[in-house]
Scaffold this motif. Sequence first.
Motif, PDB file in Angstrom:
ATOM      1  N   GLU A 135      34.241   9.839  80.903  1.00 16.28           N
ATOM      2  CA  GLU A 135      35.277  10.805  81.256  1.00 16.28           C
ATOM      3  C   GLU A 135      36.440  10.776  80.263  1.00 16.28           C
ATOM      4  O   GLU A 135      36.985  11.828  79.902  1.00 16.28           O
ATOM      5  N   VAL A 153      35.752  12.917  77.207  1.00 13.13           N
ATOM      6  CA  VAL A 153      35.862  14.349  77.478  1.00 13.13           C
ATOM      7  C   VAL A 153      37.334  14.745  77.550  1.00 13.13           C
ATOM      8  O   VAL A 153      37.752  15.766  76.986  1.00 13.13           O
ATOM      9  N   ARG A 154      38.133  13.917  78.213  1.00 13.13           N
ATOM     10  CA  ARG A 154      39.562  14.191  78.332  1.00 13.13           C
ATOM     11  C   ARG A 154      40.228  14.185  76.948  1.00 13.13           C
ATOM     12  O   ARG A 154      41.064  15.039  76.643  1.00 13.13           O
ATOM     13  N   SER A 155      39.832  13.239  76.091  1.00  8.34           N
ATOM     14  CA  SER A 155      40.391  13.149  74.743  1.00  8.34           C
ATOM     15  C   SER A 155      40.011  14.378  73.917  1.00  8.34           C
ATOM     16  O   SER A 155      40.838  14.918  73.160  1.00  8.34           O
ATOM     17  N   LEU A 204      39.470  17.398  74.992  1.00  9.88           N
ATOM     18  CA  LEU A 204      40.285  18.529  75.438  1.00  9.88           C
ATOM     19  C   LEU A 204      41.744  18.374  75.016  1.00  9.88           C
ATOM     20  O   LEU A 204      42.412  19.363  74.687  1.00  9.88           O
ATOM     21  N   CYS A 208      31.689  21.356  73.717  1.00  6.16           N
ATOM     22  CA  CYS A 208      30.996  20.920  74.936  1.00  6.16           C
ATOM     23  C   CYS A 208      29.681  21.675  75.118  1.00  6.16           C
ATOM     24  O   CYS A 208      28.643  21.073  75.428  1.00  6.16           O
ATOM     25  N   TRP A 217      42.122  24.867  83.351  1.00  6.10           N
ATOM     26  CA  TRP A 217      42.301  23.535  82.780  1.00  6.10           C
ATOM     27  C   TRP A 217      43.729  23.050  82.978  1.00  6.10           C
ATOM     28  O   TRP A 217      43.969  21.919  83.388  1.00  6.10           O
ATOM     29  N   ARG A 231      43.747  19.441  85.567  1.00  3.28           N
ATOM     30  CA  ARG A 231      42.998  18.846  84.461  1.00  3.28           C
ATOM     31  C   ARG A 231      41.961  17.831  84.956  1.00  3.28           C
ATOM     32  O   ARG A 231      40.856  17.750  84.402  1.00  3.28           O
ATOM     33  N   ASP A 232      42.301  17.083  85.986  1.00  2.00           N
ATOM     34  CA  ASP A 232      41.355  16.097  86.510  1.00  2.00           C
ATOM     35  C   ASP A 232      40.095  16.783  87.034  1.00  2.00           C
ATOM     36  O   ASP A 232      38.969  16.333  86.779  1.00  2.00           O
ATOM     37  N   VAL A 259      37.991  18.200  84.045  1.00  2.00           N
ATOM     38  CA  VAL A 259      37.245  17.146  83.348  1.00  2.00           C
ATOM     39  C   VAL A 259      36.084  16.670  84.209  1.00  2.00           C
ATOM     40  O   VAL A 259      34.969  16.444  83.716  1.00  2.00           O
ATOM     41  N   LEU A 313      33.154  18.959  83.898  1.00  2.00           N
ATOM     42  CA  LEU A 313      32.420  18.783  82.642  1.00  2.00           C
ATOM     43  C   LEU A 313      31.564  17.518  82.683  1.00  2.00           C
ATOM     44  O   LEU A 313      30.445  17.497  82.166  1.00  2.00           O
ATOM     45  N   VAL A 314      32.089  16.473  83.305  1.00  2.00           N
ATOM     46  CA  VAL A 314      31.311  15.247  83.462  1.00  2.00           C
ATOM     47  C   VAL A 314      30.096  15.513  84.349  1.00  2.00           C
ATOM     48  O   VAL A 314      28.985  15.051  84.071  1.00  2.00           O
TER      49      VAL A 314
END
Length: 294
Positions: free
Chosen positions: A43, A46-48, A50, A62, A91, A95-96, A99, A102-103
């Motif tokens: 996770e 993915v956050r980094s 974005l 992605c 987004w 944001r959580d 993400v 996407l995970v």
Amino acid sequence: MLAQTLDELLAALRPLAVDWRDPTALRVIDRIEAIPVKPVYGEADVRSLLATTGFDDAMLICRLFLGLSKDQFTAVLADALGEGRTGVKAWQADRDRFVAALVELGVPDAMAAEVNRPLRWSDVLVERLRSGRGSAIAGQKRGRGVEDFAEAIVRRVFGNRFDARCTFTGSRGHRAKCDFAVPSREAPRIVVEAKGYGATGSKMTDIIGDIEKIIAAKRPDTAFLFFTDGLTWRQRRGDLKKIVEYQNDGAITRIYTQALADRFEADLERLRGEFGLPAPDAAATDGQGAFDLD
């Protein structure tokens, strides 16, 4: 004036060389090359991605990892988020949750698989095949998969007593194409059209015309069942709404998806009884139906 010839012009033709790498491609390539190589991603990665990349570029990266077209990616992301919005505002709003979606789609696993995949020269050619011809083949298979799914149910109910992918004769000799005509194309009591979509495009609008031709051609007492599926209908709601309106007006008997397969089979059984159509022979359900590719 100089009179040119066809042979002269043909001999002067050359391939049109183009560079596909526009500014977006160059940015994305730089960002992809900056992704650290490691055996596992999660996770935080993915956050980094974005946080350190423009939103549109991050989304492109992605979907490149997932091997999805833009339409397919938008559809599955909307489904994972449980709402229609999939853009930068979604987004920024949560944001959580974004993400996590996407995970859930498997972006970290796809990153690990691609980053650690041993590269061979043939991989380049396979990728060109996948992105070119493969994309078209995948679209055909998605559509045919829905047709085959619907056909299996039609066959369970009617055996071989139907014509598949044919042109049927309806009211006053009018004709139209359909996927299944029961019990025959010459005098159908039930007409079924089955279409599945994994990407938006002109074909999703074309189905409106196909449906209208069936409605115009069929007898008023012929049941018209429409079987479809695919998340990309969510991006073409206007077209789907028009189909629903035809159903509401009685021009289409009922609309089904694979999740409504039991309802589809039950309705076919009911219509078989109402129209006095014979039950299938046990052996007939193991055979192949008639196919007409006209």
